[in-house]
Design a protein around this motif. Structure first.
Motif, PDB file in Angstrom:
ATOM      1  N   PRO A  28      43.601 -51.454  73.330  1.00 49.98           N
ATOM      2  CA  PRO A  28      44.721 -51.873  72.465  1.00 49.98           C
ATOM      3  C   PRO A  28      44.257 -52.224  71.037  1.00 49.98           C
ATOM      4  O   PRO A  28      43.125 -52.663  70.833  1.00 49.98           O
ATOM      5  CB  PRO A  28      45.273 -53.109  73.173  1.00 49.98           C
ATOM      6  CG  PRO A  28      44.706 -53.086  74.545  1.00 49.98           C
ATOM      7  CD  PRO A  28      43.391 -52.392  74.449  1.00 49.98           C
ATOM      8  N   VAL A  29      45.177 -52.101  70.104  1.00 47.29           N
ATOM      9  CA  VAL A  29      44.893 -52.458  68.720  1.00 47.29           C
ATOM     10  C   VAL A  29      46.207 -52.844  68.037  1.00 47.29           C
ATOM     11  O   VAL A  29      47.265 -52.280  68.329  1.00 47.29           O
ATOM     12  CB  VAL A  29      44.210 -51.293  67.976  1.00 47.29           C
ATOM     13  CG1 VAL A  29      45.110 -50.066  67.947  1.00 47.29           C
ATOM     14  CG2 VAL A  29      43.831 -51.680  66.552  1.00 47.29           C
ATOM     15  N   ASP A  67      33.976 -54.546  61.787  1.00 55.95           N
ATOM     16  CA  ASP A  67      33.004 -54.802  62.850  1.00 55.95           C
ATOM     17  C   ASP A  67      33.573 -54.231  64.144  1.00 55.95           C
ATOM     18  O   ASP A  67      34.490 -53.396  64.119  1.00 55.95           O
ATOM     19  CB  ASP A  67      32.676 -56.296  62.969  1.00 55.95           C
ATOM     20  CG  ASP A  67      33.922 -57.151  63.149  1.00 55.95           C
ATOM     21  OD1 ASP A  67      34.867 -56.695  63.846  1.00 55.95           O
ATOM     22  OD2 ASP A  67      33.974 -58.273  62.614  1.00 55.95           O
ATOM     23  N   GLU A  68      33.081 -54.652  65.275  1.00 59.94           N
ATOM     24  CA  GLU A  68      33.477 -54.058  66.544  1.00 59.94           C
ATOM     25  C   GLU A  68      34.923 -54.352  66.926  1.00 59.94           C
ATOM     26  O   GLU A  68      35.552 -53.586  67.669  1.00 59.94           O
ATOM     27  CB  GLU A  68      32.550 -54.541  67.665  1.00 59.94           C
ATOM     28  CG  GLU A  68      31.107 -54.057  67.511  1.00 59.94           C
ATOM     29  CD  GLU A  68      30.247 -54.529  68.667  1.00 59.94           C
ATOM     30  OE1 GLU A  68      30.767 -55.285  69.517  1.00 59.94           O
ATOM     31  OE2 GLU A  68      29.071 -54.145  68.723  1.00 59.94           O
ATOM     32  N   ASP A  87      43.068 -55.411  64.413  1.00 58.38           N
ATOM     33  CA  ASP A  87      42.431 -56.274  65.412  1.00 58.38           C
ATOM     34  C   ASP A  87      42.469 -55.548  66.751  1.00 58.38           C
ATOM     35  O   ASP A  87      43.537 -55.179  67.253  1.00 58.38           O
ATOM     36  CB  ASP A  87      43.169 -57.616  65.505  1.00 58.38           C
ATOM     37  CG  ASP A  87      42.501 -58.583  66.469  1.00 58.38           C
ATOM     38  OD1 ASP A  87      41.402 -58.271  66.966  1.00 58.38           O
ATOM     39  OD2 ASP A  87      43.101 -59.649  66.727  1.00 58.38           O
ATOM     40  N   THR A  88      41.268 -55.311  67.340  1.00 56.34           N
ATOM     41  CA  THR A  88      41.194 -54.648  68.647  1.00 56.34           C
ATOM     42  C   THR A  88      40.853 -55.631  69.773  1.00 56.34           C
ATOM     43  O   THR A  88      40.717 -55.206  70.929  1.00 56.34           O
ATOM     44  CB  THR A  88      40.125 -53.540  68.612  1.00 56.34           C
ATOM     45  OG1 THR A  88      38.849 -54.117  68.312  1.00 56.34           O
ATOM     46  CG2 THR A  88      40.467 -52.488  67.562  1.00 56.34           C
ATOM     47  N   ASP A  89      40.727 -56.897  69.413  1.00 55.23           N
ATOM     48  CA  ASP A  89      40.408 -57.913  70.424  1.00 55.23           C
ATOM     49  C   ASP A  89      41.709 -58.379  71.087  1.00 55.23           C
ATOM     50  O   ASP A  89      42.191 -59.491  70.861  1.00 55.23           O
ATOM     51  CB  ASP A  89      39.666 -59.077  69.767  1.00 55.23           C
ATOM     52  CG  ASP A  89      39.161 -60.085  70.795  1.00 55.23           C
ATOM     53  OD1 ASP A  89      39.127 -59.723  71.994  1.00 55.23           O
ATOM     54  OD2 ASP A  89      38.819 -61.210  70.397  1.00 55.23           O
ATOM     55  N   ILE A  90      42.296 -57.493  71.881  1.00 51.92           N
ATOM     56  CA  ILE A  90      43.591 -57.761  72.506  1.00 51.92           C
ATOM     57  C   ILE A  90      43.468 -57.516  74.013  1.00 51.92           C
ATOM     58  O   ILE A  90      42.923 -56.494  74.453  1.00 51.92           O
ATOM     59  CB  ILE A  90      44.681 -56.843  71.926  1.00 51.92           C
ATOM     60  CG1 ILE A  90      44.805 -57.042  70.409  1.00 51.92           C
ATOM     61  CG2 ILE A  90      46.019 -57.114  72.589  1.00 51.92           C
ATOM     62  CD1 ILE A  90      45.775 -56.088  69.753  1.00 51.92           C
ATOM     63  N   CYS A 103      53.293 -59.437  65.649  1.00 55.07           N
ATOM     64  CA  CYS A 103      53.133 -60.737  64.981  1.00 55.07           C
ATOM     65  C   CYS A 103      51.739 -61.334  65.206  1.00 55.07           C
ATOM     66  O   CYS A 103      51.550 -62.546  65.016  1.00 55.07           O
ATOM     67  CB  CYS A 103      54.200 -61.724  65.453  1.00 55.07           C
ATOM     68  SG  CYS A 103      55.878 -61.219  65.059  1.00 55.07           S
ATOM     69  N   ARG A 104      50.764 -60.509  65.550  1.00 50.76           N
ATOM     70  CA  ARG A 104      49.399 -61.010  65.677  1.00 50.76           C
ATOM     71  C   ARG A 104      48.744 -61.168  64.308  1.00 50.76           C
ATOM     72  O   ARG A 104      47.900 -62.037  64.109  1.00 50.76           O
ATOM     73  CB  ARG A 104      48.558 -60.060  66.532  1.00 50.76           C
ATOM     74  CG  ARG A 104      48.974 -59.991  67.993  1.00 50.76           C
ATOM     75  CD  ARG A 104      48.043 -59.075  68.775  1.00 50.76           C
ATOM     76  NE  ARG A 104      46.670 -59.560  68.739  1.00 50.76           N
ATOM     77  CZ  ARG A 104      46.150 -60.417  69.623  1.00 50.76           C
ATOM     78  NH1 ARG A 104      46.913 -60.900  70.595  1.00 50.76           N
ATOM     79  NH2 ARG A 104      44.895 -60.798  69.535  1.00 50.76           N
TER      80      ARG A 104
END
Length: 419
Positions: A28-29, A67-68, A87-90, A103-104
């Motif tokens: 996810p992103v 970054d990652e 943001d891929t930290d999901i 809304c992240r």
């Protein structure tokens, strides 16, 4: 062996093929993008701000920190700049599925925008999840009554969007990952962002075209009135020329004012259409495709812009034709005046010739009288007065004949010398 020398543009042009791509290769992103319209006066302020965000040698067209799991990207374009954060930290938690990842990323949390000059023109957030949402979940974040839904990239993903501004001042696009591979996620996100940006930027020409249409109506009426006055000869040539020059100056001023916007509008519209084709859409029952939705709203606006541009060019051409007609009319009038002047000069020349012939005849008598006076002055003392009176007649006749022959000969010699 002869050494090889690279062309100075070899590497830069090679890098150009990759510099606009998004470094996002997994889902996810969540992605949020902003478009800022930046005037020429604000460009230096923007440069200073961007330079303060990076270390080392500055790049005046792009800044990226990635970054990652997250990244921030700024890019400068012709009349606008784009700011992007992802943001891929999901995780696919219950909360994520409830709001579908929207809304992240908020404007207030994106510190790069704190000193960004210009005006916000568009903002969009895109959520990509490998999750097929329920209709109720979609309805909470996207208005499905007027939404777009279609499969893209040959069925590798499905998108939903209602093209409306939501909480936080951004549009929303939800993408269901149905099997995106390699860089397809990056290309899909880039394509969706560019479609929205270029579509919105193309519409900048629409208010300009509508304003121009209103002005064109009055300008065309003025040209029609001027042409009618020229045909009926109800106004002098000086008045017609003054009115025509004033209208022509106004038209050229309008051309200079709207030419850039017309060209930019056409370019943005073509870019949006090209990106729509690259989506490779497949219809989902009950919904419009993105291409159908955008073209149904974008094409009428573009037709208005094209019509305004054609009418402006046509007005300029018509003014040129009327100007040619007026110049021809003035030229004919001048030619008629010149012919009248030549005729009057010819009449005056003939009159002067007659006067010259009259003066010539009088001059013969004047010269004869002067010479006879001299001869008489010499004869009177030498001859008897009776005899002298007998000689006066032949002497006078001879003097007049000789004087006439002399003047006639001189006139002919002068005429030959002039030719």
């Amino acid at each position: 062996m002869k050494s090889l020398h690279d062309h100075a543009l070899r590497q830069p042009l090679s890098d150009l093929m990759h510099e606009r791509s998004l470094p996002i290769y997994k889902t996810p992103v969540a992605v949020r993008s902003w478009v800022y319209l930046v005037s020429d006066d604000q460009r230096q302020t923007e440069t200073d701000w961007v330079n303060s965000l990076q270390a080392g040698a500055p790049d005046l067209s792009r800044l990226a920190e990635t970054d990652e799991t997250t990244g921030r990207i700024w890019e400068r374009h012709g009349e606008f700049s784009t700011w992007l954060k992802y943001d891929t930290d999901i995780s696919l938690s219950a909360a994520t599925k409830a709001d579908l990842g929207f809304c992240r990323i908020r404007t207030a949390d994106f510190d790069w925008l704190t000193g960004a000059p210009g005006e916000v023109f568009r903002s969009v957030e895109i959520s990509v999840l490998p999750y097929e949402p329920k209709t109720a979940q979609l309805q909470k974040v996207i208005d499905l009554t007027q939404a777009v839904c279609c499969d893209v990239f040959d069925g590798a993903a499905r998108i939903w969007s209602d093209f409306r501004m939501h909480e936080g001042g951004a549009g929303r696009i939800y993408v269901q990952d149905k099997g995106l591979e390699n860089d397809e996620a990056s290309r899909l996100l880039q394509t969706l962002i560019e479609i929205g940006h270029y579509r919105k930027l193309a519409l900048l020409g629409f208010p300009v075209a509508r304003t121009l249409m209103g002005w064109l109506k009055g300008a065309e009426a003025r040209l029609a009135g001027l042409t009618s006055d020229m045909a009926s000869q109800s106004a002098s040539q000086e008045q017609l020329l003054e009115r025509l020059m004033a209208l022509s100056a106004e038209v050229e001023d309008r051309v200079n004012a709207v030419r850039f916007r017309q060209g930019a509008t056409e370019a943005y519209a073509r870019l949006a259409e090209d990106r729509l084709v690259s989506l490779r859409e497949t219809r989902v029952a009950g919904f419009s495709t993105m291409q159908e939705f955008i073209e149904r709203r974008l094409h009428p606006a573009m037709r208005t812009c094209e019509a305004a541009a054609r009418r402006l060019d046509d007005l300029s051409v018509r003014i040129a034709r009327v100007s040619d007609l007026l110049r021809a009319r003035i030229s004919i009038s001048l030619e008629v005046q010149n012919q009248s002047l030549l005729k009057s000069m010819n009449v005056r020349a003939k009159l002067q010739m007659k006067l010259s012939e009259l003066v010539e005849g009088l001059s013969v008598f004047a010269v004869g009288y002067y010479i006879f006076s001299l001869v008489k002055y010499m004869i009177d003392p030498l001859l008897d007065p009776h005899l002298a009176h007998l000689l006066y007649g032949p002497i006078i006749a001879t003097i007049l004949v000789l004087a006439w022959l002399f003047i006639h000969h001189r006139k002919k010699s002068i005429g030959h010398s002039e030719t």
